[in-house]
Design a protein around this motif. Structure first.
Motif, short mmCIF file in Angstrom:
data_model
loop_
_atom_site.label_atom_id
_atom_site.label_comp_id
_atom_site.label_asym_id
_atom_site.label_seq_id
_atom_site.Cartn_x
_atom_site.Cartn_y
_atom_site.Cartn_z
N SER A 139 0.82 -1.22 0.00
CA SER A 139 0.00 0.00 0.00
C SER A 139 0.85 1.27 0.00
O SER A 139 0.33 2.36 0.20
N SER A 140 2.15 1.11 -0.23
CA SER A 140 3.04 2.26 -0.29
C SER A 140 3.50 2.48 -1.72
O SER A 140 3.64 1.52 -2.50
N VAL A 198 3.76 7.97 -0.59
CA VAL A 198 2.81 7.58 0.45
C VAL A 198 3.37 6.30 1.08
O VAL A 198 3.46 5.26 0.43
N TYR A 199 3.79 6.41 2.32
CA TYR A 199 4.42 5.29 3.02
C TYR A 199 3.51 4.84 4.14
O TYR A 199 3.27 5.58 5.11
N SER A 200 2.97 3.64 4.00
CA SER A 200 2.14 3.07 5.06
C SER A 200 3.06 2.41 6.08
O SER A 200 3.69 1.38 5.79
N SER A 205 0.64 -2.62 13.46
CA SER A 205 -0.72 -2.79 12.93
C SER A 205 -1.32 -4.13 13.32
O SER A 205 -2.54 -4.28 13.33
N ASN A 217 -1.59 1.69 11.94
CA ASN A 217 -2.36 2.35 10.87
C ASN A 217 -1.95 3.82 10.65
O ASN A 217 -2.78 4.69 10.41
N TRP A 218 -0.65 4.06 10.74
CA TRP A 218 -0.12 5.38 10.41
C TRP A 218 0.44 5.37 8.99
O TRP A 218 0.94 4.37 8.50
N SER A 219 0.35 6.50 8.32
CA SER A 219 0.96 6.64 7.00
C SER A 219 1.58 8.03 6.88
O SER A 219 1.07 9.00 7.47
N LYS A 298 -3.42 9.07 10.53
CA LYS A 298 -3.71 7.96 11.43
C LYS A 298 -5.15 7.52 11.21
O LYS A 298 -6.08 8.32 11.29
N THR A 299 -5.34 6.22 10.88
CA THR A 299 -6.68 5.69 10.62
C THR A 299 -7.15 4.88 11.82
O THR A 299 -6.42 4.03 12.34
N GLN A 309 -10.28 9.15 10.31
CA GLN A 309 -8.89 9.43 9.96
C GLN A 309 -8.48 10.80 10.48
O GLN A 309 -9.15 11.80 10.23
#
Length: 355
Positions: A139-140, A198-200, A205, A217-219, A298-299, A309
């Motif tokens: 996801s990154s 975008v770095y997940s 997690s 759940n930080w990105s 943060k989600t 979020q």
């Protein structure tokens, strides 16, 4: 009035203006072309190299069909500037420069002033080299792109409004010679570098619920952008400019880069009375633009696809000064000055509900 034909006082007639539509008008034509080569460098990484270009024909502008004619001598004596020698021909009557003669005096159709017509023979071309690199893992994703380009045209708008939008009609200093307008337009900038990511953050997690809720759940994302300065055109705002709208260029344009003198202002001088300026459009390069924006998200999962979020964002996080709006009008009190700048650092906090 028809009812009283002898009323009123005698005076000189007033010249009239006309708006013309040509009998034969060709719609503008734009041709675009590109060639792209992509290569998978390693797993999940793709590099691309492209050429993209376009050309425009029959671009439209505004012309004066009744523009004052060249003359072989001033209409009256003593109209030349101090120290200016006589010439066998002038682009326009030098007496216009000092207001002794009206431009209407040497127009082809006497009794009329401006005759606005639609000019449809403008041209443009755009050429660019575009390179990119994109890497995606789960996801990154990370990407970087570079474009080197150049735009040239005979139909350009070189004025900005208070919102830094290009405005104004596309006209020519000499409506009989639109080819002399050929140069970079106001929207031309040669170099453009963009990097995005975008770095997940994968840690925490899948830990226990309290740990995952607090630390998972930080990105982290961001955009870096650098553009070279837009092209700027020298102008002429002296009280004795006559019909000239650009100065003469007497030396190469050198960037000084100070707020009080962005470019060497001695590069340009006012042309002699009765002559157009020979400086080309787009010869001055304005200040570049650099922006570094980051975000931390943060989600919080709630249920199924429902989540909240939290976002912390910083625009121009380095607080880099981006100067703009250079005065290029020879004769202005602020000639050569930089008189405005873009936004400073801006911080923003937000909470979103996504479903």
């Amino acid at each position: 009035l028809l009812s009283n034909g002898i009323a009123g006082a005698s005076r000189a007639p007033t010249t009239q203006t006309l708006d013309n539509n040509p009998f034969h008008f060709v719609l503008q034509q734009i041709q675009s072309y590109s060639l792209t080569v992509e290569h998978q460098v390693i797993t999940n990484m793709i590099a691309s190299l492209a050429y993209a270009g376009s050309q425009g024909r029959h671009l439209t502008g505004s012309a004066d069909d009744n523009f004052p004619l060249p003359v072989s001598a001033p209409s009256t004596s003593n109209c030349l500037a101090l120290g200016q020698g006589t010439s066998s021909t002038y682009d326009f009557d030098p007496c216009i420069n000092i207001g002794v003669s009206s431009g209407d005096y040497t127009r082809p159709y006497l009794g009329y002033s401006l005759m606005t017509d639609e000019y449809d023979e403008g041209m443009s071309n755009y050429n660019s080299l575009q390179a990119g690199l994109k890497y995606v893992i789960e996801s990154s994703q990370f990407s970087v792109a570079y474009t080197h380009s150049k735009t040239l045209t005979t139909i350009a708008r070189h004025q900005y409004n208070e919102d830094e939008e290009i405005v104004g009609a596309a006209t020519a200093q000499n409506p009989r010679d639109f080819h002399a307008e050929y140069g970079p337009p106001a929207q031309d900038f040669p170099n453009n570098i963009t990097a995005t990511w975008v770095y997940s953050i994968p840690y925490f997690s899948h830990r226990s619920k309290p740990v995952s809720l607090a630390l998972g759940n930080w990105s982290f994302g961001g955009i870096f952008l650098h553009q070279s300065g837009f092209s700027l055109s020298p102008g002429l705002t002296t009280s004795t400019a006559g019909l000239a709208t650009r100065p003469n260029q007497v030396a190469p344009v050198n960037k000084l880069g100070t707020l009080s003198e962005w470019f060497d202002t001695s590069t340009f001088v006012a042309p002699n009375y009765g002559f157009f300026g020979n400086a080309s459009n787009g010869t001055i390069r304005g200040p570049g633009y650099t922006s570094f924006n980051v975000s931390l998200n943060k989600t919080f999962p709630i249920k199924d696809r429902l989540n909240a979020q939290f976002r912390a964002e910083a625009y121009n996080v380095a607080n880099h000064p981006n100067f703009e709006s250079v005065d290029t009008g020879l004769g202005d009190g602020s000639y050569g000055h930089v008189y405005s700048a873009g936004d400073p650092r801006i911080l923003e906090l937000a909470l979103k509900i996504r479903f």
